[in-house]
Write an enzyme that holds these catalytic residues in place. Structure first.
Site, mmCIF file in Angstrom:
data_model
loop_
_atom_site.group_PDB
_atom_site.id
_atom_site.type_symbol
_atom_site.label_atom_id
_atom_site.label_comp_id
_atom_site.label_asym_id
_atom_site.label_seq_id
_atom_site.Cartn_x
_atom_site.Cartn_y
_atom_site.Cartn_z
ATOM 1 N N GLU A 45 -2.902 -0.456 4.631
ATOM 2 C CA GLU A 45 -1.956 -0.504 3.517
ATOM 3 C C GLU A 45 -1.833 0.859 2.839
ATOM 4 O O GLU A 45 -0.739 1.262 2.424
ATOM 5 C CB GLU A 45 -2.426 -1.526 2.466
ATOM 6 C CG GLU A 45 -2.382 -2.969 2.901
ATOM 7 C CD GLU A 45 -3.089 -3.844 1.880
ATOM 8 O OE1 GLU A 45 -2.993 -3.530 0.673
ATOM 9 O OE2 GLU A 45 -3.753 -4.804 2.280
ATOM 10 N N ASP A 49 1.811 2.490 2.609
ATOM 11 C CA ASP A 49 2.443 2.715 1.314
ATOM 12 C C ASP A 49 3.023 4.125 1.238
ATOM 13 O O ASP A 49 4.128 4.334 0.731
ATOM 14 C CB ASP A 49 1.404 2.501 0.211
ATOM 15 C CG ASP A 49 1.953 2.794 -1.172
ATOM 16 O OD1 ASP A 49 2.788 2.010 -1.657
ATOM 17 O OD2 ASP A 49 1.552 3.820 -1.773
ATOM 18 N N ASP A 118 1.572 -6.806 1.480
ATOM 19 C CA ASP A 118 0.482 -5.946 1.946
ATOM 20 C C ASP A 118 0.518 -5.789 3.465
ATOM 21 O O ASP A 118 0.316 -4.689 3.996
ATOM 22 C CB ASP A 118 -0.868 -6.533 1.529
ATOM 23 C CG ASP A 118 -1.105 -6.446 0.025
ATOM 24 O OD1 ASP A 118 -0.368 -5.700 -0.644
ATOM 25 O OD2 ASP A 118 -2.030 -7.130 -0.458
ATOM 26 N N GLU A 121 3.307 -3.361 4.608
ATOM 27 C CA GLU A 121 2.895 -1.962 4.497
ATOM 28 C C GLU A 121 1.926 -1.601 5.619
ATOM 29 O O GLU A 121 2.015 -0.506 6.205
ATOM 30 C CB GLU A 121 2.226 -1.710 3.145
ATOM 31 C CG GLU A 121 3.177 -1.677 1.978
ATOM 32 C CD GLU A 121 2.497 -1.306 0.679
ATOM 33 O OE1 GLU A 121 3.175 -0.748 -0.209
ATOM 34 O OE2 GLU A 121 1.287 -1.559 0.538
#
Length: 244
Positions: A45, A49, A118, A121
Site C-alpha cells: 500500500e 499510494d 487498500d 493501492e
C-alpha cells in the site's frame, strides 16, 4: 476460498487491469489481507499510494493547465480517497480475488471500502514491482481517465459533502440534517460504523457504512445531497427584463 474460484477471479482481475503478471506471487501478496496471513499487502500500500498520487497529479496537471496548485491539490484529494478507490476496486470485481481471514469473510470484508481501497493501492504497487513504474502508471491512467476528464473543477468540489448539504438546506430555509450512529462493530482501527443522515421535515433518511464515523457521515450526506437535488431542486432566480 475455493482455489479454483480464486484463481479464476485473479485471472479476470488481470484482464481488467490490462496487465498479466510475470510474477503472480506479487499480485497474490497485494490481494492478501492481514487477517489471512502474516505476509500481507500493507507494505505494498505504501508504494501504491505514491504511484497513485503522482499519476493522478500528473494527469490533472496536464489536463487542466490553467488551474493553480491549490485547486489541483483539492481535485487530487477528491480522486484518490477511500471512496473512489473502493468504487474502482468494485468495478474490477477485486473483492472476488481477495484473500481474507474467516472473521473478515464472515463480516463481508470483501465489500468493505477500507479493505477494497487498500488492496487497490497494493495492486498498483504489485504492477510496479512486477514490471516498472511506467506499467503501473499506465494502469492508473486507464482506470482514472474518465474521472479526471469529467471531474467538476468548480469551487463546490473543494467543500465536503456535509458542508454542501448544509448550505443547500440553508439556501431553502430548511432545518439542518441530524446524524446518528445506528451501529458500531469492532474497536479502534477495525471499527465499522453505520450512520444515518436525517433530513427531518423532508422525510428522507440516508444510511451509509464506512470504517470511520466521519467517513460514514460524508457518504450519508452525499446520498442525501443527491436525493435533495432530485426532489427539491433549488429555485431558479428569475431573470430581470432588459429595459428598452
Amino acid at each position: 476460498m475455493n482455489k479454483t474460484l480464486h484463481d479464476a477471479a485473479v485471472r479476470r482481475l488481470q484482464a481488467a487491469l490490462g496487465h498479466t503478471f510475470a510474477n503472480p506471487a506479487l499480485l497474490e501478496c497485494a490481494l492478501t489481507h492481514r487477517s489471512f496471513s502474516s505476509r500481507h499487502n500493507e507494505r505494498f500500500e505504501f508504494v501504491g499510494d505514491a504511484v497513485l498520487n503522482y499519476t493522478v497529479a500528473r494527469m490533472l496537471f496536464d489536463t487542466y493547465p490553467d488551474l493553480p496548485e491549490g485547486r489541483l491539490s483539492r481535485l487530487r484529494a477528491n480522486l484518490v480517497n477511500q471512496t473512489v478507490l473502493a468504487e474502482t476496486a468494485a468495478s474490477l470485481n477485486l473483492g472476488d480475488a481477495l484473500l481474507l481471514g474467516p472473521g473478515e469473510l464472515k463480516s463481508g470484508g470483501f465489500r468493505r471500502p477500507s479493505i477494497l481501497a487498500d488492496a487497490m493501492e497494493a495492486v498498483f504497487a504489485a504492477v510496479c514491482l512486477d514490471a516498472d513504474f511506467a506499467a503501473a502508471e499506465a494502469v492508473v491512467r486507464r482506470l482514472f481517465h474518465s474521472r479526471v476528464q469529467n471531474i467538476d473543477c468548480g469551487e463546490k468540489e473543494a467543500k465536503d459533502a456535509k458542508t454542501r448539504l448544509q448550505e443547500a438546506l440553508q439556501a431553502q430555509r430548511l432545518a439542518l440534517p441530524k446524524y446518528r450512529i445506528d451501529k458500531q462493530e469492532g474497536e479502534g482501527e477495525n471499527a465499522w460504523f453505520t450512520v444515518s443522515c436525517d433530513l427531518g421535515e423532508l422525510g428522507f433518511v440516508s444510511t451509509a457504512q464506512a470504517s470511520g464515523r466521519r467517513a460514514a457521515e460524508q457518504e450519508a450526506a452525499r446520498t442525501a445531497l443527491e436525493w435533495l437535488a432530485a426532489h427539491r431542486p433549488p429555485a431558479k432566480t428569475p431573470q430581470k427584463r432588459r429595459q428598452k
